[in-house]
Design a protein around this motif. Structure first.
Motif, PDB file in Angstrom:
ATOM      1  N   LYS A  25       0.823  -1.213   0.000  1.00  0.00           N
ATOM      2  CA  LYS A  25       0.000   0.000   0.000  1.00  0.00           C
ATOM      3  C   LYS A  25       0.857   1.262   0.000  1.00  0.00           C
ATOM      4  CE  LYS A  25      -3.861   1.780   2.590  1.00  0.00           C
ATOM      5  NZ  LYS A  25      -4.317   1.842   3.951  1.00  0.00           N
ATOM      6  N   SER A  26       1.859   1.314   0.882  1.00  0.00           N
ATOM      7  CA  SER A  26       2.578   2.592   1.046  1.00  0.00           C
ATOM      8  C   SER A  26       4.087   2.475   0.932  1.00  0.00           C
ATOM      9  CB  SER A  26       2.260   3.230   2.399  1.00  0.00           C
ATOM     10  OG  SER A  26       1.043   2.869   2.903  1.00  0.00           O
ATOM     11  N   GLY A  27       4.599   1.335   0.491  1.00  0.00           N
ATOM     12  CA  GLY A  27       6.052   1.214   0.325  1.00  0.00           C
ATOM     13  C   GLY A  27       6.751   1.000   1.659  1.00  0.00           C
ATOM     14  N   LEU A  28       8.004   1.414   1.720  1.00  0.00           N
ATOM     15  CA  LEU A  28       8.822   1.113   2.901  1.00  0.00           C
ATOM     16  C   LEU A  28       9.748   2.289   3.186  1.00  0.00           C
ATOM     17  CD1 LEU A  28       9.860  -1.088   4.946  1.00  0.00           C
ATOM     18  CD2 LEU A  28      11.409  -1.871   3.135  1.00  0.00           C
ATOM     19  N   ARG A  29       9.814   2.665   4.459  1.00  0.00           N
ATOM     20  CA  ARG A  29      10.764   3.711   4.886  1.00  0.00           C
ATOM     21  C   ARG A  29      11.922   3.004   5.590  1.00  0.00           C
ATOM     22  NH1 ARG A  29       9.095   8.171   9.400  1.00  0.00           N
ATOM     23  NH2 ARG A  29      11.179   9.071   9.644  1.00  0.00           N
ATOM     24  N   VAL A  30      13.147   3.388   5.232  1.00  0.00           N
ATOM     25  CA  VAL A  30      14.334   2.736   5.798  1.00  0.00           C
ATOM     26  C   VAL A  30      15.200   3.820   6.420  1.00  0.00           C
ATOM     27  CG1 VAL A  30      16.335   1.282   5.263  1.00  0.00           C
ATOM     28  CG2 VAL A  30      14.241   1.024   3.936  1.00  0.00           C
ATOM     29  N   SER A  31      15.386   3.734   7.742  1.00  0.00           N
ATOM     30  CA  SER A  31      16.155   4.800   8.408  1.00  0.00           C
ATOM     31  C   SER A  31      17.181   4.175   9.346  1.00  0.00           C
ATOM     32  CB  SER A  31      15.209   5.730   9.169  1.00  0.00           C
ATOM     33  OG  SER A  31      14.468   5.008  10.122  1.00  0.00           O
ATOM     34  N   ASP A  32      18.067   5.024   9.876  1.00  0.00           N
ATOM     35  CA  ASP A  32      19.061   4.496  10.818  1.00  0.00           C
ATOM     36  C   ASP A  32      19.559   5.580  11.760  1.00  0.00           C
ATOM     37  OD1 ASP A  32      21.265   5.892   9.638  1.00  0.00           O
ATOM     38  OD2 ASP A  32      21.428   4.336   8.118  1.00  0.00           O
ATOM     39  N   LEU A  33      20.279   5.149  12.788  1.00  0.00           N
ATOM     40  CA  LEU A  33      20.714   6.122  13.793  1.00  0.00           C
ATOM     41  C   LEU A  33      21.870   6.982  13.307  1.00  0.00           C
ATOM     42  CD1 LEU A  33      22.483   4.477  16.882  1.00  0.00           C
ATOM     43  CD2 LEU A  33      22.525   3.580  14.561  1.00  0.00           C
ATOM     44  N   ASP A  34      22.360   6.746  12.084  1.00  0.00           N
ATOM     45  CA  ASP A  34      23.362   7.648  11.502  1.00  0.00           C
ATOM     46  C   ASP A  34      22.696   8.793  10.738  1.00  0.00           C
ATOM     47  OD1 ASP A  34      25.433   5.982  12.420  1.00  0.00           O
ATOM     48  OD2 ASP A  34      25.098   4.648  10.708  1.00  0.00           O
ATOM     49  N   GLY A  35      21.355   8.818  10.700  1.00  0.00           N
ATOM     50  CA  GLY A  35      20.645   9.940  10.075  1.00  0.00           C
ATOM     51  C   GLY A  35      20.101   9.656   8.681  1.00  0.00           C
ATOM     52  N   ARG A  36      20.354   8.480   8.137  1.00  0.00           N
ATOM     53  CA  ARG A  36      19.743   8.173   6.829  1.00  0.00           C
ATOM     54  C   ARG A  36      18.242   8.002   7.047  1.00  0.00           C
ATOM     55  NH1 ARG A  36      24.023   4.986   7.243  1.00  0.00           N
ATOM     56  NH2 ARG A  36      25.707   5.117   5.714  1.00  0.00           N
ATOM     57  N   ASP A  37      17.443   8.490   6.104  1.00  0.00           N
ATOM     58  CA  ASP A  37      15.985   8.303   6.186  1.00  0.00           C
ATOM     59  C   ASP A  37      15.481   8.294   4.748  1.00  0.00           C
ATOM     60  OD1 ASP A  37      13.348   8.163   6.798  1.00  0.00           O
ATOM     61  OD2 ASP A  37      13.366   9.826   8.233  1.00  0.00           O
ATOM     62  N   ARG A  38      15.253   7.105   4.229  1.00  0.00           N
ATOM     63  CA  ARG A  38      14.978   6.970   2.801  1.00  0.00           C
ATOM     64  C   ARG A  38      13.652   6.251   2.600  1.00  0.00           C
ATOM     65  NH1 ARG A  38      20.383   4.023   1.204  1.00  0.00           N
ATOM     66  NH2 ARG A  38      19.981   2.995   3.198  1.00  0.00           N
ATOM     67  N   ARG A  39      13.103   6.401   1.401  1.00  0.00           N
ATOM     68  CA  ARG A  39      11.764   5.862   1.159  1.00  0.00           C
ATOM     69  C   ARG A  39      11.742   5.101  -0.148  1.00  0.00           C
ATOM     70  NH1 ARG A  39       6.175   8.026   1.773  1.00  0.00           N
ATOM     71  NH2 ARG A  39       4.964   6.280   0.924  1.00  0.00           N
ATOM     72  N   LEU A  40      11.151   3.918  -0.122  1.00  0.00           N
ATOM     73  CA  LEU A  40      10.862   3.169  -1.350  1.00  0.00           C
ATOM     74  C   LEU A  40       9.367   3.305  -1.591  1.00  0.00           C
ATOM     75  CD1 LEU A  40      12.813  -0.096  -0.530  1.00  0.00           C
ATOM     76  CD2 LEU A  40      13.153   1.197  -2.651  1.00  0.00           C
ATOM     77  N   GLU A  41       8.992   3.846  -2.726  1.00  0.00           N
ATOM     78  CA  GLU A  41       7.562   3.962  -3.034  1.00  0.00           C
ATOM     79  C   GLU A  41       6.977   2.573  -3.234  1.00  0.00           C
ATOM     80  OE1 GLU A  41       5.984   6.758  -2.859  1.00  0.00           O
ATOM     81  OE2 GLU A  41       7.818   7.929  -2.574  1.00  0.00           O
ATOM     82  N   ALA A  42       5.646   2.469  -3.056  1.00  0.00           N
ATOM     83  CA  ALA A  42       4.984   1.154  -3.176  1.00  0.00           C
ATOM     84  C   ALA A  42       5.323   0.486  -4.511  1.00  0.00           C
ATOM     85  CB  ALA A  42       3.484   1.323  -3.020  1.00  0.00           C
ATOM     86  N   LYS A  43       5.384   1.268  -5.578  1.00  0.00           N
ATOM     87  CA  LYS A  43       5.626   0.653  -6.901  1.00  0.00           C
ATOM     88  C   LYS A  43       7.059   0.103  -7.028  1.00  0.00           C
ATOM     89  CE  LYS A  43       6.411   5.010  -9.466  1.00  0.00           C
ATOM     90  NZ  LYS A  43       6.584   5.884  -8.325  1.00  0.00           N
TER      91      LYS A  43
END
Ligand SMILES: NC(=O)C1=CN([C@@H]2O[C@H](COP(=O)(O)OP(=O)(O)OC[C@H]3O[C@@H](n4cnc5c(N)ncnc54)[C@H](OP(=O)(O)O)[C@@H]3O)[C@@H](O)[C@H]2O)C=CC1
Ligand SMILES: CC(C)(CO)C(=O)C(=O)O
Length: 341
Positions: free
Chosen positions: A45-63
């Motif tokens: 439905k909404s993809g996946l958010r991938v983050s970490d304690l080093d400050g990365r915060d990235r998003r994979l769209e559902a498609k």
């Protein structure tokens, strides 16, 4: 030989599977997530958010996310299969790989414990099965958070057996440091020492950073580790150094006063305030824990060599009680674990 064009299946899309698979997909690898229920629904439905304690915060769209609960779809084209189910589901996942996976796929266990890769090997004769180990904690967002978020909440790398041509290169991507190690049995035993704390976090219901900062909990962990090291020594097992400290020094450092421990164990305490343990997740979600693979492995080894393990046995009994009661983490105090009221 694995290459950047290889398809990678995540066999068990939960905390570790979503984080590892998310980093790989963000790096352009062909990734298929095999999972169940709300996790797969949320990713579709909404993809996946991938983050970490080093400050990365990235998003994979559902498609951009291939997520399925159908093992035939997930596994039939995979060249690399990363097994990220809990230990209790290892044989079930091996059965799905045997039925649907390519015979030449490389299967890598990214599970805690000592014998998951061996159990996969036994259930998948003739296939290439490697041992891996994840050194960091991942927090998966609670049901209902959109998009689903996999957050790496502590530092550390993934270690896998040496000798898998090209595999480290395709798995070692931004946010996911992967290294080869020549003696993964030693790594598994070394990691097990850290994992003896999983149960204490689960029993206390405290975040890992707060629990480790409290000496009354650390002395229980130190006593569990003493028993484990004695059993390993008697069995001729030399655990690898995992925490930056030689394993034999761990109990001594854990028993230091809080202020001195805080100074010396800076690396150990570089943890997101949300991080707990995978066993805490299991109690929280009313699932079976990995207690038989962690404290249970120490107790079994110790029995072979006549080493007593009263502390590991008490901790295991408390976890089994909490599993049976299904009321979540029991919020015990350290003195309760020590047998007090
Ligand atoms: N979480 C962490 O921070 C760390 C975990 N580890 C280790 O990594 C391994 C994985 O742990 P973790 O990611 O926490 O586990 P999770 O329980 O979060 O993830 C496993 C997922 O696999 C799913 N699953 C189980 N069987 C199947 C199946 N037959 N088909 C499809 N999906 C399936 C589970 O679904 P369902 O819930 O419905 O059963 C679950 O969503 C464990 O050995 C753990 O000890 C190591 C380091 C850190
Ligand atoms: C990283 C660590 C030791 C603690 O979070 C873990 O392995 C787990 O939660 O299972």
């Amino acid at each position: 030989m694995a290459s950047e064009a290889s398809t990678i299946a995540i066999a068990g899309a939960g905390s570790i599977g979503c984080y590892v698979g998310g980093c790989l997909a963000l790096a352009g690898r062909e990734v298929v997530f095999l999972g169940r229920g709300s996790v797969i629904e949320a990713m579709r439905k909404s993809g996946l958010r991938v983050s970490d304690l080093d400050g990365r915060d990235r998003r994979l769209e559902a498609k951009a996310v291939a997520a399925t609960d159908d093992p035939a779809i997930a596994l039939h084209e995979a060249h690399v299969i990363l097994v990220t189910v809990k230990s209790g589901a290892t044989e079930e996942m091996a059965g799905l790989i045997a039925a649907h996976g390519r015979p030449d796929a490389v299967v890598v266990s990214l599970q805690n414990g000592i014998d998951n890769a061996d159990r996969l090997r036994a259930a998948l004769p003739g296939r290439r099965v490697l041992t891996g180990m994840v050194m960091f904690n991942v927090v998966l967002s609670p049901d209902g958070e959109a998009p689903l978020r996999a957050h790496r909440a502590s530092q550390g790398e993934v270690m896998i057996d040496t000798g898998a041509d090209g595999l480290v290169d395709i798995l070692d991507v931004d946010g996911l440091a992967v290294e080869a190690h020549a003696d993964m049995k030693a790594v598994q035993w070394g990691k097990l020492l850290m994992n003896l704390n999983n149960a204490l976090v689960a029993l206390s219901d405290l975040p890992l950073a707060r629990q480790l900062a409290d000496r009354s909990w650390r002395v229980i962990l130190a006593a569990e580790i003493d028993e484990a090291l004695a059993a390993m020594k008697a069995a001729g097992i030399a655990p690898a150094r995992i925490t930056g400290l030689p394993p034999a020094l761990l109990p001594k450092v854990l028993r230091l006063p809080d202020w001195l421990f805080g100074l010396l164990a800076r690396r150990m305490l570089a943890i997101d305030p949300q991080a707990r343990s995978s066993m805490w997740d299991d109690l929280k979600r009313g699932r079976a824990t990995e207690i038989d693979e962690l404290q249970g492995a120490v107790i079994r080894l110790a029995r072979q060599t006549g080493i007593p393990t009263p502390v590991n046995e008490r901790v295991a009994a408390l976890i089994r009680q909490a599993e049976a009661e299904k009321r979540g983490p029991p919020k015990l105090m350290a003195r309760n674990v020590n047998g007090g009221p």
